[in-house]
Design a protein around this motif. Structure first.
Motif, mmCIF file in Angstrom:
data_model
loop_
_atom_site.group_PDB
_atom_site.id
_atom_site.type_symbol
_atom_site.label_atom_id
_atom_site.label_comp_id
_atom_site.label_asym_id
_atom_site.label_seq_id
_atom_site.Cartn_x
_atom_site.Cartn_y
_atom_site.Cartn_z
ATOM 1 N N LYS A 188 0.799 -1.182 0.119
ATOM 2 C CA LYS A 188 0.011 -0.103 0.026
ATOM 3 C C LYS A 188 0.822 1.169 0.075
ATOM 4 C CE LYS A 188 -3.480 2.335 2.876
ATOM 5 N NZ LYS A 188 -2.660 3.447 3.577
ATOM 6 N N TYR A 221 0.280 -5.267 3.060
ATOM 7 C CA TYR A 221 -0.964 -5.552 3.535
ATOM 8 C C TYR A 221 -1.304 -7.388 3.326
ATOM 9 C CZ TYR A 221 -3.294 -1.611 5.155
ATOM 10 O OH TYR A 221 -3.616 -0.369 5.962
ATOM 11 N N ASN A 228 -6.108 -7.361 2.824
ATOM 12 C CA ASN A 228 -6.742 -6.142 3.298
ATOM 13 C C ASN A 228 -6.441 -5.598 4.604
ATOM 14 O OD1 ASN A 228 -7.897 -5.532 0.711
ATOM 15 N ND2 ASN A 228 -9.487 -7.046 0.950
ATOM 16 N N LYS A 229 -5.744 -6.226 5.227
ATOM 17 C CA LYS A 229 -5.293 -5.955 6.542
ATOM 18 C C LYS A 229 -3.854 -5.679 6.580
ATOM 19 C CE LYS A 229 -9.181 -8.397 8.698
ATOM 20 N NZ LYS A 229 -9.644 -9.276 9.461
ATOM 21 N N LEU A 277 -2.113 -2.980 -3.727
ATOM 22 C CA LEU A 277 -3.056 -3.253 -3.130
ATOM 23 C C LEU A 277 -4.396 -2.389 -3.685
ATOM 24 C CD1 LEU A 277 -4.788 -4.424 -0.462
ATOM 25 C CD2 LEU A 277 -4.260 -2.380 0.628
ATOM 26 N N PHE A 278 -4.195 -1.325 -4.087
ATOM 27 C CA PHE A 278 -5.333 -0.457 -4.742
ATOM 28 C C PHE A 278 -5.201 -0.524 -6.124
ATOM 29 C CE2 PHE A 278 -5.485 1.938 -0.565
ATOM 30 C CZ PHE A 278 -6.129 0.732 0.158
ATOM 31 N N LYS A 302 -8.211 0.865 -8.729
ATOM 32 C CA LYS A 302 -9.405 1.170 -7.595
ATOM 33 C C LYS A 302 -9.517 2.743 -7.587
ATOM 34 C CE LYS A 302 -9.220 -3.329 -5.475
ATOM 35 N NZ LYS A 302 -8.857 -3.961 -4.384
ATOM 36 N N SER A 318 -6.462 5.873 0.905
ATOM 37 C CA SER A 318 -7.582 4.934 1.433
ATOM 38 C C SER A 318 -8.637 4.799 0.285
ATOM 39 C CB SER A 318 -8.016 5.436 2.668
ATOM 40 O OG SER A 318 -9.126 6.821 2.371
#
Length: 328
Positions: A181, A187, A190-191, A279-280, A283, A324
């Protein structure tokens, strides 16, 4: 006196690490102190995050056993040859602070890849000055030194490169779905699994002396610890206890390897690898920079490590901020 206290606490920690009951009387005999003094040292260790409890008539015991970090074991697992020192300290204010002290006092004696690990950090830090506390024996916290003779400009993308190196090491122990991220977190599902904190000492135009700090959750059960955001750990991912010494060796070795390549070629050749772990990726995201808020689509990074965000005005490059998915 301060050094003596550290040695006593190290001894007590080593005694308790087996997860069995140890009476205050036996511990007192082992360390050559009164039971009252031992209780004081254990209280201090508990304040620093040691999960210890006391049962009348039985003594002290940890919630779970763990294997202490050991520099010799870590070195044994490291296969790559590097003129670097690996040190383990039982208690430090912060591993980043320790390496910064070494830079200030004897930077000429430091070698690229020198690493300091700590079992306990009493004042660990995350980004933006946040406190970073980890359960004793349940995390891997360390800092590595690396110098960049060409100065700050040659470090562009460094935190992203460190994320790539950590994910590479995790793949070697069977964790294949870790993601990055932007700009400096790892991550899993998603954590948050790990964080990176990079600090730099040196003047503009001179050699940049870099401190690469890493904190990784090894055994930090979600139902026992609240770290202020959704988090996970390696024990949940692997359904087994992780050998922290072997894990440390894998990550240190991976960092040595990738940092060598980064120092010679920059971040450019790692862009595609980082984007494959993003991760993103593609998106809709929110980027918070102080009071300003930008919305767009994550389109990866460039060779300088800047985040590329597609907005109505086209692609915008960002070098800082918090990313985020929330509220968009």
């Amino acid at each position: 006196m301060k050094h003596a206290s550290k040695l006593i606490r190290q001894h007590i920690l080593a005694l308790l690490a087996d997860g069995q009951f140890h009476s205050g009387e036996v511990i007192a005999q082992e360390v050559g102190l009164s039971r009252t003094a031992v209780a004081g040292h254990i209280s201090q260790l508990a304040d620093w995050g040691l999960d210890v409890f006391k049962v009348k008539g039985k003594g002290y015991r940890l919630n779970r056993s763990f294997t202490l970090l050991n520099a010799d074991k870590i070195k044994k697992y490291v296969r790559k040859s590097q003129l670097a020192v690996i040190d383990v300290a039982p208690v430090l204010e912060s591993t980043n602070t320790e390496v910064k002290k070494r830079i200030a006092n004897n930077r000429d004696e430091l070698a690229n890849g020198d690493t300091v690990l700590a079992e306990i950090q009493t004042a660990g830090r995350g980004r933006h000055g946040r406190t970073w506390l980890a359960p004793v024996g349940g995390s891997l916290t360390f800092s590595m030194y690396w110098s960049f003779p060409d100065g700050y400009q040659s470090m562009a993308g460094l935190s992203l490169l460190v994320g790539v190196a950590i994910c590479d090491a995790l793949q070697k122990i069977g964790v294949n779905d870790a993601q990055v991220k932007w700009p400096n977190d790892i991550y899993l599902g998603n954590k948050k699994l790990a964080g990176i904190l990079i600090e730099v000492e040196g003047q503009i135009g001179a050699t940049a002396h870099c401190v690469i700090g890493v904190g990784l959750n090894v055994h930090v059960p979600v139902d026992e610890y609240d770290v202020g955001q959704p988090h996970t750990d390696l024990s949940a991912a692997l359904n087994s206890e992780t050998d922290r010494n072997r894990l440390a060796a894998k990550i240190i070795e991976s960092l040595w390897d990738h940092l060598d390549g980064f120092a010679h070629s920059g971040f450019g050749k790692y862009v595609a690898i980082w984007e494959s772990l993003d991760l993103f990726a593609d998106k809709k995201i929110v980027l918070q920079m102080g009071e300003k808020r930008f919305c767009g689509i994550d389109r990866g990074v460039d060779a300088s490590g800047a985040l590329l965000v597609e907005t109505e005005d086209g692609i915008t490059r960002f070098h800082g901020g918090e990313v985020s998915l929330r509220g968009y």
